[in-house]
Design a protein around this motif. Sequence first.
Motif, short mmCIF file in Angstrom:
data_model
loop_
_atom_site.label_atom_id
_atom_site.label_comp_id
_atom_site.label_asym_id
_atom_site.label_seq_id
_atom_site.Cartn_x
_atom_site.Cartn_y
_atom_site.Cartn_z
N THR A 74 0.85 -1.19 0.00
CA THR A 74 0.00 0.00 0.00
C THR A 74 0.88 1.23 0.00
O THR A 74 1.73 1.39 0.88
N ALA A 75 0.67 2.09 -0.97
CA ALA A 75 1.46 3.32 -1.07
C ALA A 75 0.98 4.35 -0.06
O ALA A 75 -0.23 4.51 0.14
N GLU A 76 1.92 5.03 0.58
CA GLU A 76 1.57 6.20 1.39
C GLU A 76 1.26 7.36 0.48
O GLU A 76 0.40 8.19 0.79
N ARG A 77 1.98 7.43 -0.66
CA ARG A 77 1.81 8.54 -1.59
C ARG A 77 2.30 8.13 -2.97
O ARG A 77 3.35 7.52 -3.10
N ILE A 78 1.54 8.47 -3.99
CA ILE A 78 1.95 8.32 -5.38
C ILE A 78 1.71 9.66 -6.05
O ILE A 78 0.59 10.17 -6.05
N ALA A 79 2.77 10.26 -6.58
CA ALA A 79 2.65 11.54 -7.28
C ALA A 79 3.09 11.32 -8.72
O ALA A 79 4.22 10.90 -8.98
N THR A 80 2.20 11.61 -9.66
CA THR A 80 2.48 11.36 -11.07
C THR A 80 2.26 12.62 -11.90
O THR A 80 1.28 13.33 -11.69
N GLU A 81 3.18 12.85 -12.83
CA GLU A 81 3.04 13.93 -13.81
C GLU A 81 3.03 13.29 -15.19
O GLU A 81 3.83 12.38 -15.46
N ALA A 82 2.15 13.74 -16.07
CA ALA A 82 2.10 13.28 -17.46
C ALA A 82 2.42 14.47 -18.35
O ALA A 82 1.68 15.44 -18.38
N LYS A 83 3.55 14.37 -19.05
CA LYS A 83 3.95 15.44 -19.99
C LYS A 83 3.49 15.03 -21.39
O LYS A 83 3.95 14.03 -21.94
N VAL A 84 2.57 15.79 -21.95
CA VAL A 84 1.94 15.49 -23.22
C VAL A 84 2.57 16.35 -24.31
O VAL A 84 2.59 17.57 -24.19
N ALA A 85 3.08 15.71 -25.37
CA ALA A 85 3.73 16.44 -26.47
C ALA A 85 2.77 16.58 -27.65
O ALA A 85 2.29 15.59 -28.20
N LEU A 86 2.51 17.81 -28.04
CA LEU A 86 1.73 18.14 -29.23
C LEU A 86 2.71 18.66 -30.26
O LEU A 86 3.41 19.64 -30.00
N THR A 102 6.57 9.28 -12.13
CA THR A 102 5.88 9.00 -10.87
C THR A 102 6.90 8.77 -9.77
O THR A 102 7.96 8.19 -10.00
N VAL A 103 6.59 9.28 -8.61
CA VAL A 103 7.41 9.10 -7.42
C VAL A 103 6.47 8.57 -6.35
O VAL A 103 5.39 9.13 -6.13
N ALA A 104 6.88 7.49 -5.70
CA ALA A 104 5.99 6.87 -4.73
C ALA A 104 6.73 6.55 -3.44
O ALA A 104 7.92 6.23 -3.46
N SER A 105 6.01 6.63 -2.36
CA SER A 105 6.50 6.20 -1.05
C SER A 105 5.66 4.98 -0.66
O SER A 105 4.45 5.09 -0.47
#
Length: 143
Positions: A74-86, A102-105
């Motif tokens: 079980t993750a304490e935290r999941i932080a995700t960014e999606a960089k979309v290229a147009l 994504t960075v997770a603890s």
Amino acid sequence: MSIEKTGSAVWQGGLKDGKGSVSTQSGVIQEVPYSFAKRFEGESGSNPEELIGAAHASCYSMALSMVLGEAGLTAERIATEAKVALEEVDGGFAITRIHLSTVASIPGADQAAFKDAAEKAKAGCPVSKLFNAEISLDARLEG
């Protein structure tokens, strides 16, 4: 099971001089303005690519949580960014790639198990399955 959610947009005017607004069924996004300048010229404001990025990042984070749970983690935290290229392609524009970071603890997780879960989540995320674009991923375990 079938679930349907709605996003909507209204556009008025020509491509470069027109303007629009985008909304979601839940009302979380309500008549947020968008325009050619906001999308292509760096003017402050929303655009379809950032909305796609937010949708992909949120879906991926949930998918990763599910895969981790299946592995007894079980993750304490999941932080995700999606960089979309147009990008301009063959005289038109296309979303050519999305890069997930994504960075997770996760207490008790080792790097190998995390990396495996991260890749499974990328492949299994419903929003990932939607795209024909190249989707890459950086996944880092904290702690």
